[in-house]
Write a protein that holds these residues in place. Sequence first.
Motif, PDB file in Angstrom:
ATOM      1  N   ASP A  48       0.426   7.214  -0.820  1.00  0.00           N
ATOM      2  CA  ASP A  48      -0.407   6.869  -1.963  1.00  0.00           C
ATOM      3  C   ASP A  48      -1.868   7.192  -1.682  1.00  0.00           C
ATOM      4  O   ASP A  48      -2.578   7.727  -2.545  1.00  0.00           O
TER       5      ASP A  48
ATOM      6  N   GLY B 282      -4.800   3.036  -0.192  1.00  0.00           N
ATOM      7  CA  GLY B 282      -3.416   3.301  -0.564  1.00  0.00           C
ATOM      8  C   GLY B 282      -2.583   2.038  -0.515  1.00  0.00           C
ATOM      9  O   GLY B 282      -2.741   1.206   0.391  1.00  0.00           O
ATOM     10  N   GLU B 283      -1.712   1.883  -1.486  1.00  0.00           N
ATOM     11  CA  GLU B 283      -0.835   0.712  -1.540  1.00  0.00           C
ATOM     12  C   GLU B 283       0.606   1.169  -1.617  1.00  0.00           C
ATOM     13  O   GLU B 283       0.922   2.145  -2.297  1.00  0.00           O
ATOM     14  N   GLY B 284       1.457   0.454  -0.913  1.00  0.00           N
ATOM     15  CA  GLY B 284       2.867   0.815  -0.920  1.00  0.00           C
ATOM     16  C   GLY B 284       3.744  -0.411  -0.768  1.00  0.00           C
ATOM     17  O   GLY B 284       3.314  -1.455  -0.266  1.00  0.00           O
TER      18      GLY B 284
ATOM     19  N   LYS C  29      -4.156  10.071  -3.739  1.00  0.00           N
ATOM     20  CA  LYS C  29      -5.435   9.746  -4.376  1.00  0.00           C
ATOM     21  C   LYS C  29      -6.545  10.639  -3.843  1.00  0.00           C
ATOM     22  O   LYS C  29      -7.391  11.132  -4.614  1.00  0.00           O
TER      23      LYS C  29
ATOM     24  N   ALA D  83       4.858   4.470   2.260  1.00  0.00           N
ATOM     25  CA  ALA D  83       4.488   4.556   0.842  1.00  0.00           C
ATOM     26  C   ALA D  83       2.987   4.392   0.672  1.00  0.00           C
ATOM     27  O   ALA D  83       2.360   5.076  -0.155  1.00  0.00           O
TER      28      ALA D  83
END
Length: 248
Positions: free
Chosen positions: A181, A49-51, A185, A177
């Motif tokens: 994310d 996950g990227e935020g 996913k 975030a």
Amino acid sequence: MRLSRTSVAAALVALLALGGPALAAPTAAALPVRPAAVPADAATVTVTGEGSASAEPDLAVVGAGVEATAKTSQAAMDTQSKAAAALLAAVRAEGVADRDVRTESVSLQPVHDYTGGAPRLTGYQAAQSFTVKVRQVARTGAVLQAVTDAAGDAARIGFVVFGVSDPAPLQARAREAAHADARAKAEQYARLSGRALGRLISLSEDASTTPRPVPAAGDTPGAGMAAVPAAPGEIRATATVTAVYALV
């Protein structure tokens, strides 16, 4: 003598009734606590996950200083000290508190002329540098102008960087975030696999970037500068996490 099963059972019951320590049932505190293991054949999904999160800067850090060259070391230091005093008075007049001004370096070194091969001493150069925190970002240009006006040809502007005084809330938003994310996913992969998303098994932060100001100016002499515009831009923090979920 052989004891019957009935006799043995009766003896054990009697010992337990007497509170025999060797046969007392183990207490809950004595039982080992082990984390719930994931079965080897359990289905899982691993996602990244990227935020990111952005904010307007509420702080500017100015690298300012003075530099003077003279025939003698004393003359160079005297000229530099006078220019430094004028610089400090100017930034204070712009509302910068004493706690927000710090001397970073003071130097004095000989100046040589290498024309003709052999070095020839021509004088001395004295310099002093400061970091100045401007907590009213809109006043950054005015502080730069005040420095150059006060110190004249001796003034030097090394850099201007913008940031946030407290980066923790911005970094926390970036992590939130990234977590959201990763879960989104994982839910998509579970749906595509015809499964439901189960519990979170593990979560690790791969990388995060604490909000950092970016240099906005190079080493610039102060002489001849008129109005000094400043563009604070936007401060951004990012985070990346890896999450493992069970599929049910």
